[in-house]
Scaffold this motif. Structure first.
Motif, PDB file in Angstrom:
ATOM      1  N   ILE A 292       0.842  -1.205   0.000  1.00  0.00           N
ATOM      2  CA  ILE A 292       0.000   0.000   0.000  1.00  0.00           C
ATOM      3  C   ILE A 292       0.874   1.250   0.000  1.00  0.00           C
ATOM      4  O   ILE A 292       0.629   2.198  -0.759  1.00  0.00           O
ATOM      5  CB  ILE A 292      -0.944  -0.004   1.220  1.00  0.00           C
ATOM      6  N   ILE A 312      -5.784  -0.375  -4.916  1.00  0.00           N
ATOM      7  CA  ILE A 312      -6.560  -0.715  -3.726  1.00  0.00           C
ATOM      8  C   ILE A 312      -7.752  -1.597  -4.104  1.00  0.00           C
ATOM      9  O   ILE A 312      -8.061  -2.591  -3.425  1.00  0.00           O
ATOM     10  CB  ILE A 312      -7.030   0.564  -3.002  1.00  0.00           C
ATOM     11  N   GLN A 330      -9.448  -0.846   5.230  1.00  0.00           N
ATOM     12  CA  GLN A 330      -9.813   0.490   5.697  1.00  0.00           C
ATOM     13  C   GLN A 330      -8.993   0.971   6.891  1.00  0.00           C
ATOM     14  O   GLN A 330      -8.513   2.113   6.893  1.00  0.00           O
ATOM     15  CB  GLN A 330     -11.315   0.527   6.041  1.00  0.00           C
ATOM     16  N   LEU A 333      -5.589   2.246   5.840  1.00  0.00           N
ATOM     17  CA  LEU A 333      -5.683   3.530   5.142  1.00  0.00           C
ATOM     18  C   LEU A 333      -5.917   4.668   6.130  1.00  0.00           C
ATOM     19  O   LEU A 333      -5.339   5.756   6.002  1.00  0.00           O
ATOM     20  CB  LEU A 333      -6.802   3.493   4.105  1.00  0.00           C
ATOM     21  N   LEU A 350      -5.375   8.857  -0.281  1.00  0.00           N
ATOM     22  CA  LEU A 350      -5.922   7.918   0.702  1.00  0.00           C
ATOM     23  C   LEU A 350      -7.437   8.072   0.820  1.00  0.00           C
ATOM     24  O   LEU A 350      -8.162   7.082   0.953  1.00  0.00           O
ATOM     25  CB  LEU A 350      -5.244   8.129   2.056  1.00  0.00           C
ATOM     26  N   LYS A 354     -10.245   5.179   0.047  1.00  0.00           N
ATOM     27  CA  LYS A 354     -11.294   4.802   1.001  1.00  0.00           C
ATOM     28  C   LYS A 354     -12.670   4.882   0.348  1.00  0.00           C
ATOM     29  O   LYS A 354     -13.535   4.030   0.593  1.00  0.00           O
ATOM     30  CB  LYS A 354     -11.237   5.708   2.231  1.00  0.00           C
TER      31      LYS A 354
END
Length: 367
Positions: A292, A312, A330, A333, A350, A354
């Protein structure tokens, strides 16, 4: 109409071999780990009237894509994927030797190389063989070619153009440096591979002289030719990407290890059950967070939300295929957003990720 339906219809109309039949045979051979059956399938396709180029691009390439799809869906293991890829690579070599005597050279000289850190060499190998079949002199340098060695090769052998392959988006900064270095050596660059985007947007952004979505398009673009690049270019990566002056990419990439470690600590505080993870579970979790952060960094490098959000979404699909809900991403992040609160572009990326996860989770709940 699907590609397979089109192939079948064309075969029926022309009387040529049906690529779909040979794709299924090759798939069976590579999943059975039977190199000899794989080679026999490929030679059989040629004997039945398919051109070697069509065998490469309508039989071997689709089977290799299927290998990747089956791995992502958790239907084959990493070891099975490696075995299938190795067989396809050897079959390509066998086909190349089988057809070498029929090739007529035309004088064009191209170097084909994967950027440093890019280990997916098969797409570049397929391109190399297509170009050889079309008469090019090809120097295929393979996977993970360090940029200084690539430039040294250019100075020593003087190809007309470099075809640079990159499949992994996290290698785009390295690809950018390679493009600039090749051009500084006076050699134009044709970029290709999934990392450059479905529409080639990152090839253009990073200053490549051209981009091609597949091997046939690349061969045609090379035939058109490129003007020789002026030597001693003083262009720097920041000239192509002025947003890099904010240093967010530099700081995130240089502090990646600390970001991974602090995110792991934060997850353990939120979810105490993680403290009972085995070493292997901790390793996998840490690797997922590292990926990530890597993709966040390259999203900052290109300043492109979609590059990060696509990763993602893909990771969420991979986790789902392995029985882990995508929503598990989640918290990581959230923690990264907290640690990067002073970095506006990082927060933007980010937040976009999400939103993508939230939309997919909501869609999945209503299916």
């Amino acid at each position: 109409m699907s590609v397979q339906d089109t192939d079948t219809a064309t075969a029926r109309t022309t009387g040529a071999a049906d690529p779909a039949v040979f794709r299924e045979r090759l798939w069976g051979a590579v999943t059975d780990r039977d190199e000899y059956a794989a080679a026999a399938t490929v030679f059989g396709a040629v004997d039945d009237g398919m051109s070697p180029e069509d065998v490469l691009l309508q039989v071997i390439a689709p089977v290799q894509r299927r290998v990747g799809t089956e791995w992502a869906a958790n239907r084959i293991t990493v070891a099975q994927e490696h075995a299938a890829t190795a067989i396809n690579d050897r079959v390509i070599a066998a086909l190349a030797h089988h057809t070498a005597s029929a090739v007529t050279a035309h004088g064009g000289h191209v170097t084909v190389a994967c950027v440093d850190g890019e280990w997916h060499a098969l797409p570049a190998r397929l391109l190399s063989e297509v170009l050889r079949l079309r008469g090019w002199q090809v120097d295929f340098l393979g996977a993970q070619v360090p940029t200084p060695h690539l430039v040294a090769h250019l100075h020593h052998y003087g190809p007309h153009v470099v075809a640079l392959s990159c499949s992994i988006p996290t290698r785009l900064p390295t690809a950018h440096a390679a493009i600039v270095a090749c051009q500084a050596a006076g050699v134009p660059v044709l970029a290709g591979g999934a990392a450059f985007g479905r529409d080639g947007r990152y090839a253009r952004q990073l200053g490549a002289n051209g981009w091609a979505p597949d091997a046939r398009s690349a061969a045609e673009r090379l035939t058109e030719g490129f003007p020789r690049v002026l030597l001693a270019s003083a262009r720097q990566p920041v000239d192509d990407l002025p947003h890099l002056v904010d240093q967010e990419y530099t700081i995130v990439s240089r502090t990646a290890a600390q970001l991974v470690k602090s995110t792991m600590t934060g997850l353990e505080e939120r979810f105490p059950a993680m403290r009972a993870y085995t070493d292997l579970q901790r390793q996998h979790t840490s690797e997922d967070i590292a990926h990530i952060v890597e993709f966040l960094a390259v999203g900052l490098y290109t300043d492109d939300d979609q590059l990060f959000t696509d990763f993602i979404a893909w990771t969420g699909d991979i986790l789902t295929a392995r029985g882990v809900p995508a929503a598990a991403l989640q918290p990581a992040l959230d923690l990264l957003a907290t640690r990067l609160m002073d970095f506006p572009r990082s927060r933007r990326l980010l937040h976009a990720a999400k939103n993508v996860l939230g939309a997919e989770t909501s869609a999945g709940a209503h299916e």
